[in-house]
Design a protein around this motif. Sequence first.
Motif, short mmCIF file in Angstrom:
data_model
loop_
_atom_site.label_atom_id
_atom_site.label_comp_id
_atom_site.label_asym_id
_atom_site.label_seq_id
_atom_site.Cartn_x
_atom_site.Cartn_y
_atom_site.Cartn_z
N ASP A 1 0.83 -1.21 0.00
CA ASP A 1 0.00 0.00 0.00
C ASP A 1 0.86 1.25 0.00
O ASP A 1 0.56 2.23 -0.67
CB ASP A 1 -0.93 0.03 1.22
CG ASP A 1 -2.07 -0.96 1.11
OD1 ASP A 1 -2.34 -1.44 -0.01
OD2 ASP A 1 -2.69 -1.24 2.15
N VAL A 2 1.93 1.23 0.75
CA VAL A 2 2.82 2.39 0.83
C VAL A 2 3.51 2.61 -0.50
O VAL A 2 3.64 3.74 -0.98
CB VAL A 2 3.86 2.20 1.96
CG1 VAL A 2 4.86 3.33 1.98
CG2 VAL A 2 3.15 2.08 3.30
N ILE A 3 3.96 1.54 -1.13
CA ILE A 3 4.71 1.65 -2.38
C ILE A 3 3.80 1.96 -3.55
O ILE A 3 4.09 2.84 -4.36
CB ILE A 3 5.48 0.33 -2.64
CG1 ILE A 3 6.54 0.15 -1.56
CG2 ILE A 3 6.11 0.33 -4.02
CD1 ILE A 3 7.19 -1.21 -1.57
N SER A 4 2.68 1.27 -3.65
CA SER A 4 1.85 1.38 -4.86
C SER A 4 0.84 2.52 -4.83
O SER A 4 0.40 2.96 -5.88
CB SER A 4 1.13 0.06 -5.11
OG SER A 4 0.20 -0.16 -4.07
N LYS A 5 0.44 2.99 -3.66
CA LYS A 5 -0.60 4.01 -3.58
C LYS A 5 -0.06 5.29 -2.95
O LYS A 5 0.05 5.39 -1.74
CB LYS A 5 -1.79 3.50 -2.76
CG LYS A 5 -2.49 2.32 -3.36
CD LYS A 5 -3.63 1.89 -2.47
CE LYS A 5 -4.29 0.64 -3.03
NZ LYS A 5 -5.33 0.14 -2.13
N PRO A 6 0.26 6.29 -3.77
CA PRO A 6 0.70 7.56 -3.17
C PRO A 6 -0.47 8.25 -2.47
O PRO A 6 -1.64 7.94 -2.74
CB PRO A 6 1.16 8.37 -4.39
CG PRO A 6 0.42 7.78 -5.54
CD PRO A 6 0.21 6.33 -5.20
N LEU A 7 -0.18 9.15 -1.57
CA LEU A 7 -1.23 9.89 -0.87
C LEU A 7 -2.01 10.74 -1.86
O LEU A 7 -1.44 11.40 -2.72
CB LEU A 7 -0.62 10.78 0.23
CG LEU A 7 0.00 10.05 1.40
CD1 LEU A 7 0.65 11.04 2.34
CD2 LEU A 7 -1.04 9.22 2.12
N ARG A 8 -3.34 10.73 -1.72
CA ARG A 8 -4.20 11.48 -2.62
C ARG A 8 -4.16 12.96 -2.26
O ARG A 8 -4.10 13.33 -1.11
CB ARG A 8 -5.62 10.97 -2.52
CG ARG A 8 -5.70 9.53 -2.99
CD ARG A 8 -7.04 9.17 -3.54
NE ARG A 8 -7.63 10.15 -4.41
CZ ARG A 8 -7.70 10.02 -5.73
NH1 ARG A 8 -7.16 9.00 -6.32
NH2 ARG A 8 -8.30 10.92 -6.46
N VAL A 9 -4.21 13.78 -3.31
CA VAL A 9 -4.29 15.22 -3.13
C VAL A 9 -5.70 15.72 -3.37
O VAL A 9 -6.16 16.65 -2.72
CB VAL A 9 -3.29 15.92 -4.09
CG1 VAL A 9 -3.36 17.43 -3.94
CG2 VAL A 9 -1.88 15.42 -3.86
N ARG A 10 -6.41 15.06 -4.29
CA ARG A 10 -7.79 15.43 -4.60
C ARG A 10 -8.65 14.17 -4.65
O ARG A 10 -8.16 13.10 -5.00
CB ARG A 10 -7.89 16.12 -5.96
CG ARG A 10 -7.32 17.50 -5.97
CD ARG A 10 -7.60 18.14 -7.29
NE ARG A 10 -6.51 17.73 -8.20
CZ ARG A 10 -6.47 18.02 -9.48
NH1 ARG A 10 -7.45 18.70 -10.03
NH2 ARG A 10 -5.48 17.64 -10.23
N GLY A 11 -9.91 14.34 -4.34
CA GLY A 11 -10.85 13.22 -4.44
C GLY A 11 -11.51 13.19 -5.80
O GLY A 11 -11.55 14.19 -6.51
N ARG A 12 -12.09 12.05 -6.18
CA ARG A 12 -12.77 11.90 -7.45
C ARG A 12 -14.28 11.97 -7.32
O ARG A 12 -14.96 12.38 -8.24
CB ARG A 12 -12.41 10.57 -8.09
CG ARG A 12 -11.00 10.51 -8.57
CD ARG A 12 -10.76 9.20 -9.30
NE ARG A 12 -9.39 9.12 -9.73
CZ ARG A 12 -8.84 8.06 -10.23
NH1 ARG A 12 -9.54 6.95 -10.33
NH2 ARG A 12 -7.59 8.07 -10.61
N ARG A 13 -14.81 11.53 -6.21
CA ARG A 13 -16.27 11.46 -6.05
C ARG A 13 -16.86 12.81 -5.72
O ARG A 13 -16.27 13.61 -5.04
CB ARG A 13 -16.64 10.48 -4.94
CG ARG A 13 -16.33 9.08 -5.28
CD ARG A 13 -16.90 8.18 -4.23
NE ARG A 13 -15.87 7.22 -3.87
CZ ARG A 13 -15.85 6.50 -2.80
NH1 ARG A 13 -16.79 6.62 -1.92
NH2 ARG A 13 -14.91 5.65 -2.56
#
Length: 134
Positions: free
Chosen positions: A121-133
Amino acid sequence: MAQLAMDCEPTNRNRLTFKGYYSIHYSKLMEITAMDITLTLNSPQDIVRGIASRAKQRRLEANLTQLGLAARAQVSLGTLKQFERTGKSSIEFLIAIAFALGAEQEFESLFPPRPRKSIEDVISKPLRVRGRRK
């Protein structure tokens, strides 16, 4: 085949406790798991009134009048009276009251970051800056 049997009992006005068992039948395997599930059914208004009530209790424990707390927090007396009566306030007002009552540390744990589940999770998913929904 799966079965679920539960007893529901209200433990207070906003909380229900379910007690029961869950059994799973496989070809030659049967698993029974005991469960205790507690659901808290609070509305936003219930939470707001609870915060106002606890703030008022802290004020009284500190032996402060409404006028004294309003002066310490540098807020208007009318706004403080309305907050204690209805719970309605701005976040800035609430934080000012919390500082005046020595309860500012509770805001530090309001929106803690969610823990990562795995190293992937740490490697593959960077922290989100904006949401999509929406």
